[in-house]
Design a protein around this motif. Structure first.
Motif, short mmCIF file in Angstrom:
data_model
loop_
_atom_site.label_atom_id
_atom_site.label_comp_id
_atom_site.label_asym_id
_atom_site.label_seq_id
_atom_site.Cartn_x
_atom_site.Cartn_y
_atom_site.Cartn_z
N TYR A 199 0.90 -1.36 0.06
CA TYR A 199 0.09 -0.14 -0.12
C TYR A 199 0.88 1.16 0.14
O TYR A 199 0.49 2.17 -0.76
CB TYR A 199 -1.03 -0.12 1.29
N LEU A 200 1.88 1.46 0.90
CA LEU A 200 2.60 2.43 0.85
C LEU A 200 3.45 2.72 -0.34
O LEU A 200 3.93 3.80 -0.64
CB LEU A 200 3.67 2.33 2.23
N ARG B 286 -2.57 6.97 -5.86
CA ARG B 286 -2.61 6.91 -4.34
C ARG B 286 -1.66 7.90 -3.89
O ARG B 286 -0.32 7.95 -4.08
CB ARG B 286 -2.21 5.71 -3.79
N GLU B 287 -2.00 8.94 -2.98
CA GLU B 287 -1.11 10.15 -2.62
C GLU B 287 -0.61 10.00 -1.19
O GLU B 287 -1.19 9.97 -0.21
CB GLU B 287 -2.01 11.38 -2.50
N GLN C 241 2.73 15.37 11.77
CA GLN C 241 3.61 15.65 10.58
C GLN C 241 2.62 16.03 9.61
O GLN C 241 2.75 16.83 8.68
CB GLN C 241 4.75 14.72 10.31
N ILE C 242 1.59 15.00 9.38
CA ILE C 242 0.87 14.72 8.21
C ILE C 242 -0.17 15.86 8.31
O ILE C 242 -0.57 16.93 7.25
CB ILE C 242 -0.06 13.71 8.37
N LEU C 243 -0.85 16.53 9.47
CA LEU C 243 -1.64 17.29 9.65
C LEU C 243 -1.14 18.83 9.48
O LEU C 243 -1.85 19.61 9.07
CB LEU C 243 -2.63 17.29 11.05
N ALA C 244 0.28 18.78 9.59
CA ALA C 244 0.95 20.11 9.52
C ALA C 244 1.29 20.36 8.14
O ALA C 244 1.67 21.52 7.75
CB ALA C 244 2.05 20.28 10.47
N ASP C 245 1.15 19.49 7.16
CA ASP C 245 1.65 19.56 5.73
C ASP C 245 0.69 20.40 5.12
O ASP C 245 -0.32 19.64 4.48
CB ASP C 245 1.89 18.27 5.14
N GLU C 246 0.64 21.32 4.77
CA GLU C 246 -0.26 22.30 4.05
C GLU C 246 -0.20 22.11 2.76
O GLU C 246 -1.08 22.62 1.78
CB GLU C 246 -0.32 23.79 4.49
N ALA C 247 0.87 21.30 2.13
CA ALA C 247 1.12 20.94 0.67
C ALA C 247 0.04 19.95 0.34
O ALA C 247 -0.42 19.88 -0.89
CB ALA C 247 2.49 20.77 0.58
N LEU C 248 -0.54 19.29 1.21
CA LEU C 248 -1.58 18.45 0.91
C LEU C 248 -2.81 18.79 1.25
O LEU C 248 -3.00 19.76 1.84
CB LEU C 248 -1.22 16.99 1.92
N GLU C 249 -3.79 18.30 0.16
CA GLU C 249 -5.42 18.57 0.37
C GLU C 249 -5.71 18.17 1.59
O GLU C 249 -5.17 17.07 2.22
CB GLU C 249 -5.92 18.17 -0.53
N LEU C 250 -6.81 18.74 2.43
CA LEU C 250 -7.16 18.51 3.72
C LEU C 250 -7.82 17.04 3.76
O LEU C 250 -7.45 16.39 4.57
CB LEU C 250 -8.33 19.50 4.01
N VAL D 233 -6.80 14.53 1.96
CA VAL D 233 -5.53 13.68 1.93
C VAL D 233 -4.89 13.68 3.33
O VAL D 233 -4.52 12.43 3.77
CB VAL D 233 -4.79 14.20 0.98
N ARG D 234 -4.59 14.72 3.88
CA ARG D 234 -4.23 14.76 5.12
C ARG D 234 -5.10 13.81 6.26
O ARG D 234 -4.61 12.93 7.04
CB ARG D 234 -4.09 16.11 5.80
N LEU D 235 -6.39 14.04 6.21
CA LEU D 235 -7.36 13.27 7.05
C LEU D 235 -7.34 11.95 6.66
O LEU D 235 -7.28 10.98 7.66
CB LEU D 235 -8.70 13.94 6.82
#
Length: 238
Positions: free
Chosen positions: A42-43, A121-122, A185-194, A196-198
């Motif tokens: 998956y990863l 898959r992002e 780290q994921i939630l702080a990455d504003e380069a990703l759409e919300l 995707v982060r969730l």
């Protein structure tokens, strides 16, 4: 002579149950290996067919686990050993197989998502190594749990023990630490759409939950084991 005559069937029954339990736990360990491979696929954006193949493999493995568990339950139904007690392993084994079913659910979810999203898959490359470490730590917790259920530790009067200073709880605490770091780290990455982060945060929580489950099983198993040893000591003292 009469004692020897009756002890031989009891010994054979004990060995048969021990072998069945070992086979069941070997199957559980193989299911954990499939979980490792599924997370890795998956990863690393594994193919849709590979993801579905892993989902099928763990489903087949769970059938084996279920068959062996039923055989073990049947074998222990009327079994009594030198201590006059029956093995207290049915509930722990139910809990272990419940954990494996949770793994199967997650692997199937990975396969479904692979089918929908495929190579798009992002999962940012900078997260892959840390997610792999989380997966390895979670699976190490399950491996420790499975080894703790081996008959030499649980069925025939020995207290539970683990190799070295590490055990299920240690791996679970490491998994918690890794998952918290990843989610921040994921939630702080504003380069990703919300969305995707969730989603990525949910993936982390789902993988980490396996270690949480393993620790609960281990804690309950140890508590039950200690209660059984205390009861046996009290009976032997009278």
């Amino acid at each position: 002579m009469d004692t020897q005559f009756h002890s031989a069937p009891a010994l054979a029954s004990r060995r048969s149950l021990e072998n069945d339990l070992d086979r069941l736990l070997d199957a559980a360990a193989e299911a954990t290996a499939v979980f490792r491979a599924a997370v890795e696929a998956y990863l690393t954006a594994g193919s849709e067919s590979a993801c579905w193949s892993l989902a099928q493999r763990i489903s087949t493995q769970m059938c084996t686990v279920d068959e062996l568990q039923q055989r073990f339950a049947t074998g222990t139904r009327d079994a009594t050993f030198e201590s006059g007690t029956r093995p207290g392993m049915i509930e722990p084994l139910n809990a272990v197989t419940g954990l494996l079913r949770e793994m199967r659910r997650q692997i199937t979810a990975f396969a479904v998502e692979s089918g929908f999203s495929g190579d798009t898959r992002e999962i940012p490359s900078y997260l892959v190594t840390d997610l792999q470490e989380l997966s390895e730590t979670v699976c190490a917790a399950v491996d420790e749990l499975i080894e703790g259920c081996r008959p030499c530790m649980l069925l025939w009067g020995q207290p539970m023990c683990v190799g070295g200073d590490l055990g299920v709880s240690w791996y679970e605490s490491q998994a918690d630490r890794l998952s918290m770091q990843l989610i921040k780290q994921i939630l702080a990455d504003e380069a990703l759409e919300l969305k995707v982060r969730l989603h990525l945060a949910q993936v982390v929580e789902e993988v980490d939950r396996v270690a949480d489950y393993a620790e609960r099983v281990d804690t309950d198993l140890r508590a039950g084991r200690m209660a059984g040893l205390a009861t046996r000591a009290s009976r032997d003292s009278h």
